[in-house]
Design an enzyme around this catalytic site. Structure first.
Site, short mmCIF file in Angstrom:
data_model
loop_
_atom_site.label_atom_id
_atom_site.label_comp_id
_atom_site.label_asym_id
_atom_site.label_seq_id
_atom_site.Cartn_x
_atom_site.Cartn_y
_atom_site.Cartn_z
N LYS A 40 74.77 89.22 55.03
CA LYS A 40 75.12 87.82 55.25
C LYS A 40 74.53 86.83 54.61
O LYS A 40 73.56 87.12 53.41
CB LYS A 40 74.32 87.71 56.78
CG LYS A 40 72.96 87.59 56.75
CD LYS A 40 72.17 87.73 58.10
CE LYS A 40 70.87 87.95 58.04
NZ LYS A 40 70.11 88.36 59.48
N ARG A 139 67.56 85.41 71.48
CA ARG A 139 68.27 84.80 70.58
C ARG A 139 69.81 85.10 70.80
O ARG A 139 70.43 84.27 71.35
CB ARG A 139 67.80 85.46 69.12
CG ARG A 139 68.46 84.43 68.23
CD ARG A 139 68.12 84.80 66.86
NE ARG A 139 68.39 86.11 66.15
CZ ARG A 139 68.29 86.49 65.02
NH1 ARG A 139 67.81 85.58 64.20
NH2 ARG A 139 68.68 87.66 64.69
N TYR A 261 57.85 61.13 40.39
CA TYR A 261 57.89 60.36 41.59
C TYR A 261 56.40 60.15 42.18
O TYR A 261 55.68 61.10 42.59
CB TYR A 261 58.80 60.92 42.47
CG TYR A 261 60.28 60.64 41.98
CD1 TYR A 261 60.71 59.68 41.70
CD2 TYR A 261 61.01 61.99 42.00
CE1 TYR A 261 61.91 59.27 41.30
CE2 TYR A 261 62.46 61.84 41.48
CZ TYR A 261 63.04 60.46 41.11
OH TYR A 261 64.33 60.30 40.79
N MET A 309 64.82 66.53 42.07
CA MET A 309 65.88 67.16 42.42
C MET A 309 66.31 68.10 41.19
O MET A 309 67.07 69.27 41.70
CB MET A 309 67.20 66.18 42.57
CG MET A 309 68.36 66.82 43.15
SD MET A 309 69.84 65.64 43.04
CE MET A 309 69.53 64.52 44.37
#
Ligand SMILES: *Cc1c(COP(=O)(O)O)cnc(C)c1O
Length: 379
Positions: A40, A139, A261, A309
Site C-alpha cells: 500500500k 478499526r 526562519y 520547505m
C-alpha cells in the site's frame, strides 16, 4: 516527476536485493505459512512498480494494498496466479470494477459482504473475497455478531469463496503486551465461524510473535522495507533505503549569528555551516530541528535552525576545513543513520518517514542480484 541524479537536490537509492533478502528471511520464518507483501501507499513510498516485480521474483504470490485505485495501478505487475487484495474494503459502486480486474476485496462489513454476494449471484459465478473480523483493534472488520450473521448466510457461503479470514494486531510491535494474546484468542474464535478459510493475522511484528500468530498467510510491510518491526532484534532487517542530500552552500558565521526562519538557532561561537537541498517538502519532518543530523565521513552534522520547505542547515564544524564542498552529498539515511534512527529523532515512526519521502528525489534502484541469467549469458 523524479529528477535526474546530477541535478537532483537529493538522491534516494533503493536496494532491491536487500528487499528480496528481507522477504526471504521473513518467508522462511513464517513457513509453512505464505508470506504476503503489503505494498500500500506505493510500497511504503518506495515505488510499487519496482518493488512488486522484485517481490514476485522472490516468490511472493499475495499482495495487499489499501485502496482499489492502488490495486488497479499495479495489477499489471502482479502475475496470473497471484492475488491482489484491497484492505480498506469495498466502496459502494466499485463492485464491478473490482470483480472485472480480478481484485479481491477485503470485506469489512455486512453491507460490503452483501453487495459482493449479490454481484456473484447476478453474474452466476463465484467471486472470491477476504473477510476481516475485528479482534480488538476497533478499526476495520466485522464485529463478532456480524461475523456470526455472515457465517450463517448460505448464499454468501456458496457464492463467495474465502481466500482468507483476517484480522489486524494493534500491538504487534510490543511483544510483551497482553493485548496480543487477547486478540489472538478472539481471532481464533471468529475465524472458526468460517471453517476451511486460510487465516491471516500477523503483520511484520506479528510474524515474530510466535508460530501461533502466523496462520496460513502472514502480511508483512515494514520489515521488507528494512525497518525493524520491534525493538532489540538480534539481527536487524537489511536496510533498503539510502538517502543523500546535496550541499548547496557553505559558510562560516561568527558567534551570535542567527540561522533559519525565526533565527531560532544562534551560533554560540564561530561555526561552519552547510545548507542542504532537502526540506519538509521532501518529507523531512520539521520536528528534526535541534534533534536530527546528517552524516559525512562518519561525522555527525547536527541540524541547526528550522527545517525549511526545500533546504535545511547543518553544522559542519567537526569536519576538517575543506573536507566538504558545494555539490557534495551527505547522508540523511544510510549506514550511520538508519530510517528507524531518523524516525526516533523526529519523534515519529519509520512508516511515516518512508511514506513521506518526496517526489523530487533522484531515484536509483539497485537490482536484486540475479546470478543465473548472468552466468547463462557468459556460458
Ligand atoms: C499496513 C498493514 C499491514 C502491514 O503492517 P507492517 O507493520 O508494515 O508489517 C498488515 N496488515 C494490515 C491490515 C495493514 O493495514
Amino acid at each position: 516527476m523524479d529528477c535526474p541524479d546530477d541535478i537532483a537536490g537529493a538522491l534516494l537509492t533503493i536496494d532491491l536485493s536487500a528487499l528480496v533478502a528481507n522477504y526471504r528471511r521473513l518467508a522462511a520464518r513464517v513457513a509453512p505459512a505464505d508470506l504476503a507483501a503489503v505494498v500500500k501507499a506505493d510500497a511504503y513510498g518506495l515505488g510499487a512498480a519496482e518493488i512488486v516485480p522484485a517481490l514476485v521474483s522472490a516468490g511472493c504470490r499475495h499482495f495487499f494494498v489499501a485502496h482499489l485505485g492502488e490495486a488497479l495501478a499495479i495489477c499489471n505487475h502482479v502475475p496470473r496466479g497471484s492475488a491482489l487484495y484491497v484492505l480498506n474494503g469495498l466502496v459502494a459502486g466499485a463492485e464491478a470494477t473490482c470483480a472485472g480486474a480480478d481484485i479481491v476485496p477485503v470485506l469489512n462489513s455486512l453491507g460490503q459482504a452483501h453487495r459482493w454476494r449479490d454481484l456473484a449471484l447476478r453474474r452466476g459465478r463465484p467471486l472470491p473475497a477476504v473477510v476481516q473480523v475485528d479482534s480488538g483493534m476497533s478499526r476495520l472488520g466485522l464485529s463478532a455478531a456480524d461475523a456470526a450473521t455472515l457465517a450463517a448466510d448460505l448464499d454468501f457461503r456458496a457464492r463467495v469463496p474465502l481466500r482468507a479470514v483476517m484480522s489486524h494486531l494493534a500491538c504487534a510491535d510490543e511483544p510483551g503486551r497482553p493485548a496480543n494474546a487477547r486478540q489472538h484468542a478472539q481471532f481464533a474464535e471468529l475465524a472458526a465461524l468460517f471453517p476451511g478459510a486460510p487465516r491471516s493475522l500477523a503483520n511484520s511484528g506479528g510474524c515474530l510473535l510466535g508460530a501461533a500468530f502466523r496462520g496460513q498467510i502472514a502480511r508483512a510491510g515494514i520489515a521488507l522495507y528494512g525497518s525493524d518491526p520491534a525493538e532489540d532484534l538480534a539481527e536487524p532487517f537489511r536496510p533498503v533505503v539510502r538517502l543523500d542530500a546535496r550541499v548547496i552552500q557553505l559558510r562560516t558565521v561568527p558567534a551570535g549569528t542567527g540561522v533559519g526562519y525565526g533565527l531560532d538557532w544562534i551560533a554560540p561561537v564561530e561555526r561552519r555551516l552547510a545548507t542542504l537541498a532537502i526540506g519538509y517538502a521532501d518529507g523531512l519532518p520539521r520536528s528534526l530541528m535541534g534533534r536530527g543530523a546528517a552524516w559525512f565521513g562518519g561525522v555527525r552534522l547536527p541540524i541547526v535552525g528550522r527545517v525549511s520547505m526545500d533546504s535545511m542547515t547543518v553544522d559542519v564544524s567537526d569536519l576538517a576545513p575543506g573536507a566538504l564542498s558545494e555539490g557534495d552529498l551527505v547522508e540523511i539515511i544510510g549506514a550511520n543513520q538508519r530510517v528507524d534512527d531518523l524516525a526516533a529523532a523526529a519523534g515519529t515512526i519509520s512508516y511515516e518517514i518512508l511514506t513521506s519521502l518526496g517526489a523530487r528525489f533522484g531515484r536509483t534502484y539497485v537490482p536484486a542480484t540475479c546470478s543465473r541469467p548472468v552466468l547463462e549469458a557468459i556460458a
